[in-house]
Scaffold this active site. Structure first.
Site, mmCIF file in Angstrom:
data_model
loop_
_atom_site.group_PDB
_atom_site.id
_atom_site.type_symbol
_atom_site.label_atom_id
_atom_site.label_comp_id
_atom_site.label_asym_id
_atom_site.label_seq_id
_atom_site.Cartn_x
_atom_site.Cartn_y
_atom_site.Cartn_z
ATOM 1 N N SER A 171 -53.090 1.871 -42.682
ATOM 2 C CA SER A 171 -51.857 1.936 -43.480
ATOM 3 C C SER A 171 -50.670 1.383 -42.710
ATOM 4 C CB SER A 171 -51.537 3.387 -43.846
ATOM 5 O OG SER A 171 -52.422 3.877 -44.814
ATOM 6 N N HIS A 208 -45.304 9.081 -45.726
ATOM 7 C CA HIS A 208 -46.148 7.890 -45.542
ATOM 8 C C HIS A 208 -45.438 6.615 -45.998
ATOM 9 C CE1 HIS A 208 -49.613 5.193 -46.413
ATOM 10 N NE2 HIS A 208 -50.205 5.844 -45.428
ATOM 11 N N THR A 221 -35.997 6.939 -59.629
ATOM 12 C CA THR A 221 -35.722 7.285 -58.232
ATOM 13 C C THR A 221 -37.030 7.540 -57.486
ATOM 14 O OG1 THR A 221 -35.403 9.574 -58.932
ATOM 15 C CG2 THR A 221 -33.432 8.230 -58.615
ATOM 16 N N ASP A 251 -46.545 3.142 -52.769
ATOM 17 C CA ASP A 251 -46.907 4.194 -51.810
ATOM 18 C C ASP A 251 -46.420 5.549 -52.331
ATOM 19 O OD1 ASP A 251 -47.203 5.519 -49.079
ATOM 20 O OD2 ASP A 251 -47.697 3.454 -48.560
ATOM 21 N N VAL A 286 -40.202 -5.816 -39.187
ATOM 22 C CA VAL A 286 -40.728 -7.179 -39.062
ATOM 23 C C VAL A 286 -39.846 -8.179 -39.821
ATOM 24 C CG1 VAL A 286 -42.704 -8.666 -39.588
ATOM 25 C CG2 VAL A 286 -43.069 -6.326 -38.746
#
Ligand SMILES: [Ca+2]
Ligand SMILES: [Ca+2]
Ligand SMILES: [Ca+2]
Length: 428
Positions: free
Chosen positions: A353, A209, A187, A161, A220
């Site tokens: 997303s 994002h 990083t 991402d 989760v």
């Protein structure tokens, strides 16, 4: 209340890898390229040699006046070439595909911002993590029943991402070493540079994002480790070569699950290769189906060895913006999802997303509960336990994930494997 750039009404909620302006990539000597705003990097071609032909990339590229600038991975006969000034990448790909030494060639595809998308509605949610645990999505997927059975311990989930806020208090302790394929460093910090790299009038509209997506996985599967792999800059720019590098890196560094909340509308040999490679190394891949309210496939979501995830609304129906079709495998909550966001806080966001990482977290729970399951059986437990929605008139029903039921199926069986045999041929 502060609104977020990626939640803007001018921008797609899914972070499709966008490229529209000149940019300089620092990675591995890759040169600055100027985009025409089209769907591939205009000065670049991806080539895979046919190993049986025994040709060198130097010889093959010299024949068309191109220059190899990067190999996909050690020992891998897939390369990124710079094409000569003025040459057309698509035409050069076609010429290379006629070369018997070449397995395939294709432009270095970019995802385009989908037109006419329903937009994200998002907002800063403050510094308090408490709303995460009580948001409606947790009941919708039966999260707490599932967490009584598994927490994802010992499982690594790669998040490919924009990177992540590495010291975010909700996430820091769950992070495993990752990599930054944008800046070619170790990083994978989600960095906003204040520059509108894609020339769409907004700087760093995708900033946060990857942090938001990572937070959903952690909600989760709180026992799982997160491996952040940065392939998109804060304007959401990326390309298939970099995405493929990250997929291979994840698979080679022990990822059990790979989340891809990004995509392109162009079918790609390279993404098909990379996703199959990762599946065969034991990683289950989940990808956002896209926000185009369309049956048009997105890649890698529609690749054979990937589970495509679309979005559900609060009532459990497919979101109006969510893509659909037989290539879509699962549906998960994707509207007004509360998750981590830089700096150090939380935000609401909407899009496929946000749906994909719910399924990625589910995969981590299933894998942790039954480490002997291969990717086709983890996928089979998720798909086989999903509950069909009512059929929408235009799109047919979608399979809504049910975490508790998937863990029960993983425990009790019988599981019908999902995904094609070639994605995990040695699975027992
Ligand atoms: Ca970096
Ligand atoms: Ca920027
Ligand atoms: Ca921008």
């Amino acid at each position: 209340m502060r609104s977020f750039p990626f939640a803007s009404r001018q921008l797609p909620p899914i972070l499709l890898c966008v490229l529209a302006a000149a940019l300089a990539l620092g990675a591995a000597g890759r040169p600055a390229v100027a985009s025409s705003g089209g769907h591939h990097r205009p000065g670049q071609v991806v080539v895979r040699l046919d190993p049986a032909a025994g040709a060198s990339i130097a010889a093959v590229s010299a024949d068309v006046g191109a220059t190899p600038v990067e190999a996909l991975d050690d020992g891998e006969p897939t390369y990124l070439l710079d094409v000569p000034p003025g040459a057309d990448a698509a035409a050069l790909s076609a010429a290379l595909n006629d070369d018997p030494r070449v397995a395939y060639a294709e432009p270095n595809f970019i995802s385009q911002p989908p037109e006419a998308l329903p937009r994200n509605i998002g907002a800063w949610g403050g510094l308090d993590a408490a709303p995460m645990a009580v948001q409606p999505a947790t009941d919708q997927i039966r999260l707490y029943e599932a967490l009584a059975r598994s927490r994802g311990d010992g499982v690594t989930v790669a998040v490919i991402d924009t990177g992540v806020q590495l010291d975010h208090p909700y996430l820091a302790e769950a992070l495993a070493p990752g990599y930054d394929f944008v800046d070619d460093d170790a990083t994978p910090e989600d960095v906003a540079d204040g520059v509108d790299d894609d020339g769409d009038g907004q700087a760093d509209e995708a900033f946060g994002h990857g942090t938001h997506v990572s937070g959903i996985v952690h909600l989760v599967a709180p026992g799982a480790r997160l491996m952040p792999l940065r392939v998109l800059n804060a304007d959401g720019q990326g390309d298939i070569f970099t995405v493929a590098q990250a997929i291979r890196h994840a698979a080679d560094h022990g990822a059990d699950v790979i989340n891809l909340s990004l995509g392109t509308a162009s079918p790609s040999f390279l993404l098909a290769d990379a996703t199959r490679y990762a599946a065969r190394r034991g990683a289950l891949l989940l990808a956002a189906a896209g926000n185009g309210a369309s049956a048009a496939p997105q890649y890698p979501a529609a690749n054979a060895c990937v589970l495509a995830v679309t979005s559900l609304d609060a009532a459990g129906a497919r979101s109006s913006f969510g893509n659909y079709g037989s290539w879509v495998d699962l549906a998960a909550p994707g509207e007004s999802v509360f998750s981590a966001f830089p700096p150090g806080g939380f935000a609401w966001a909407t899009g496929t997303s946000m749906a994909a990482p719910f399924a990625a977290g589910q995969a981590a729970l299933v894998r942790a509960a039954n480490p002997g399951l291969g990717v086709r059986r983890v996928a089979g437990a998720m798909v086989g336990s999903a509950r069909w929605s009512d059929a929408a008139a235009d799109s047919g029903p979608v399979r809504r994930i049910d975490l508790e039921a998937s863990l029960r199926l993983a425990d009790e069986g019988p599981i019908t494997p999902f995904l094609p045999w070639r994605c995990s041929p040695f699975e027992n």
